[in-house]
Design a protein around this motif. Sequence first.
Motif, PDB file in Angstrom:
ATOM      1  N   UNK A 142      15.519  10.606  39.700  1.00  0.00           N
ATOM      2  CA  UNK A 142      16.169  11.176  38.528  1.00  0.00           C
ATOM      3  C   UNK A 142      17.487  11.811  38.969  1.00  0.00           C
ATOM      4  N   UNK A 143      18.613  11.466  38.312  1.00  0.00           N
ATOM      5  CA  UNK A 143      19.899  12.034  38.724  1.00  0.00           C
ATOM      6  C   UNK A 143      19.979  13.535  38.442  1.00  0.00           C
ATOM      7  N   UNK A 144      20.874  14.187  39.155  1.00  0.00           N
ATOM      8  CA  UNK A 144      21.092  15.621  38.956  1.00  0.00           C
ATOM      9  C   UNK A 144      21.489  15.865  37.498  1.00  0.00           C
ATOM     10  N   UNK A 145      20.820  16.761  36.791  1.00  0.00           N
ATOM     11  CA  UNK A 145      21.192  17.035  35.405  1.00  0.00           C
ATOM     12  C   UNK A 145      22.508  17.798  35.327  1.00  0.00           C
ATOM     13  N   UNK A 146      23.214  17.705  34.203  1.00  0.00           N
ATOM     14  CA  UNK A 146      24.505  18.386  34.080  1.00  0.00           C
ATOM     15  C   UNK A 146      24.452  19.880  34.382  1.00  0.00           C
ATOM     16  N   UNK A 147      23.399  20.562  33.966  1.00  0.00           N
ATOM     17  CA  UNK A 147      23.328  22.007  34.171  1.00  0.00           C
ATOM     18  C   UNK A 147      23.252  22.375  35.654  1.00  0.00           C
ATOM     19  N   UNK A 148      22.787  21.464  36.481  1.00  0.00           N
ATOM     20  CA  UNK A 148      22.749  21.718  37.922  1.00  0.00           C
ATOM     21  C   UNK A 148      24.021  21.259  38.621  1.00  0.00           C
ATOM     22  N   UNK A 149      24.829  20.453  37.937  1.00  0.00           N
ATOM     23  CA  UNK A 149      26.080  19.963  38.520  1.00  0.00           C
ATOM     24  C   UNK A 149      27.243  20.917  38.275  1.00  0.00           C
ATOM     25  N   UNK A 150      27.243  21.607  37.124  1.00  0.00           N
ATOM     26  CA  UNK A 150      28.429  22.394  36.751  1.00  0.00           C
ATOM     27  C   UNK A 150      28.782  23.516  37.728  1.00  0.00           C
ATOM     28  N   UNK A 151      27.832  24.158  38.420  1.00  0.00           N
ATOM     29  CA  UNK A 151      28.262  25.216  39.355  1.00  0.00           C
ATOM     30  C   UNK A 151      29.162  24.707  40.467  1.00  0.00           C
ATOM     31  N   UNK A 152      29.115  23.410  40.766  1.00  0.00           N
ATOM     32  CA  UNK A 152      29.879  22.847  41.869  1.00  0.00           C
ATOM     33  C   UNK A 152      31.250  22.325  41.435  1.00  0.00           C
ATOM     34  N   UNK A 153      31.579  22.454  40.147  1.00  0.00           N
ATOM     35  CA  UNK A 153      32.881  21.989  39.663  1.00  0.00           C
ATOM     36  C   UNK A 153      33.992  22.963  40.062  1.00  0.00           C
ATOM     37  N   UNK A 154      33.666  24.216  40.166  1.00  0.00           N
ATOM     38  CA  UNK A 154      34.641  25.218  40.602  1.00  0.00           C
ATOM     39  C   UNK A 154      35.320  24.784  41.891  1.00  0.00           C
ATOM     40  N   UNK A 155      36.642  24.946  42.071  1.00  0.00           N
ATOM     41  CA  UNK A 155      37.603  25.661  41.228  1.00  0.00           C
ATOM     42  C   UNK A 155      38.325  24.774  40.217  1.00  0.00           C
ATOM     43  N   UNK A 156      37.879  23.535  40.016  1.00  0.00           N
ATOM     44  CA  UNK A 156      38.515  22.663  39.025  1.00  0.00           C
ATOM     45  C   UNK A 156      38.343  23.253  37.628  1.00  0.00           C
ATOM     46  N   UNK A 157      39.415  23.364  36.842  1.00  0.00           N
ATOM     47  CA  UNK A 157      39.292  23.898  35.472  1.00  0.00           C
ATOM     48  C   UNK A 157      38.295  23.089  34.646  1.00  0.00           C
ATOM     49  N   UNK A 158      37.459  23.793  33.904  1.00  0.00           N
ATOM     50  CA  UNK A 158      36.398  23.157  33.118  1.00  0.00           C
ATOM     51  C   UNK A 158      36.390  23.721  31.704  1.00  0.00           C
ATOM     52  N   UNK A 159      36.406  22.819  30.727  1.00  0.00           N
ATOM     53  CA  UNK A 159      36.283  23.191  29.316  1.00  0.00           C
ATOM     54  C   UNK A 159      35.039  22.537  28.738  1.00  0.00           C
ATOM     55  N   UNK A 160      34.190  23.340  28.109  1.00  0.00           N
ATOM     56  CA  UNK A 160      33.001  22.855  27.417  1.00  0.00           C
ATOM     57  C   UNK A 160      33.224  23.031  25.911  1.00  0.00           C
ATOM     58  N   UNK A 161      33.037  21.953  25.161  1.00  0.00           N
ATOM     59  CA  UNK A 161      33.259  21.967  23.713  1.00  0.00           C
ATOM     60  C   UNK A 161      31.988  21.499  23.020  1.00  0.00           C
ATOM     61  N   UNK A 162      31.573  22.230  22.008  1.00  0.00           N
ATOM     62  CA  UNK A 162      30.352  21.848  21.280  1.00  0.00           C
ATOM     63  C   UNK A 162      30.476  22.299  19.833  1.00  0.00           C
ATOM     64  N   UNK A 163      29.909  21.514  18.934  1.00  0.00           N
ATOM     65  CA  UNK A 163      29.948  21.854  17.516  1.00  0.00           C
ATOM     66  C   UNK A 163      28.723  22.637  17.087  1.00  0.00           C
ATOM     67  N   UNK A 164      28.925  23.590  16.181  1.00  0.00           N
ATOM     68  CA  UNK A 164      27.768  24.336  15.687  1.00  0.00           C
ATOM     69  C   UNK A 164      26.956  23.526  14.672  1.00  0.00           C
ATOM     70  N   UNK A 165      27.440  22.316  14.347  1.00  0.00           N
ATOM     71  CA  UNK A 165      26.703  21.409  13.466  1.00  0.00           C
ATOM     72  C   UNK A 165      26.249  20.151  14.208  1.00  0.00           C
ATOM     73  N   UNK A 166      26.151  20.230  15.524  1.00  0.00           N
ATOM     74  CA  UNK A 166      25.728  19.075  16.323  1.00  0.00           C
ATOM     75  C   UNK A 166      24.271  18.758  16.024  1.00  0.00           C
TER      76      UNK A 166
END
Length: 274
Positions: A199-223
């Motif tokens: 099973x590949x690494x899930x996104x929530x476990x990958x995001x801590x390693x993105x630093x210091x690259x700028x990261x924007x997360x966008x989500x709709x409240x009607x998703x």
Amino acid sequence: MESVSESRAERSCVPPFAHGGRRAVLLTEDGVRIDAAYAPGGTADGFAVVVAHGFTGALERPAVRRAAEIFGQVDGVGGVVTFSFRGHGRSGGRSTVGDREVLDLDAAVRWARRAGHRRVVSVGFSMGGSVVLRHAGRTTAHEGAHVDAVISVSSPARWYYRGTAPMRRVHWAITRPAGRLLSRGLLGTRIHDRDWNPVPVPPVEAVPFIRPTPLLLVHGDQDGYFPLDHPLSLAEAAGDAAELWIEPGFGHAENAAPEELLRRIAAWAAARVP
């Protein structure tokens, strides 16, 4: 679906180019041919945007073309690469629903750099949103395939989520022979018939390693696919390295994204990769 090593370099079966639009076939590390297109933006020396579409999308789908068009009009954008993930559109192979698709993004980013862009920003929607997070969060970057900023729109935080009716339908399409047949016939999406292994690494476990690259997360409240605990979990895991936009009235991914939001997304990238 068998996972693959994420530490080897990509290959491209097209020559370098510098100016003008172009259609090409890219060859991934594991030998899959990926349909890709390049369109110049309005800023000659600007950065490139690589667009990673959602599940069942493709570079020729109206929503993907529209997003690419809008991105290309924003000051600072020098070019836009769109491509179809494996198993989608005219690309070869079968979809692994976010696993080996990291290799497809690798090939597209490397192609953008071959176009002469020193700075590249990945923008992913839904499944593509999970791919850009995993791609940027790898501990070993592929040569020429790193990105300078990451924007993830409507991404899941974890795998196997079935908490909404749309996601239960998606899982039926992925896991059942009848669902895969229907997806191929009606949507032109060819899905792999084997489970992930490993099973590949899930996104929530990958995001801590993105630093210091700028990261924007966008989500709709009607998703209707992924409720707000997904972007909140991603933002918490990323810490202060990520910026989170919860967009009022926004639904899911590129099909629902209003023009104003797409322009703001590209402007955010322009402010971080000058």
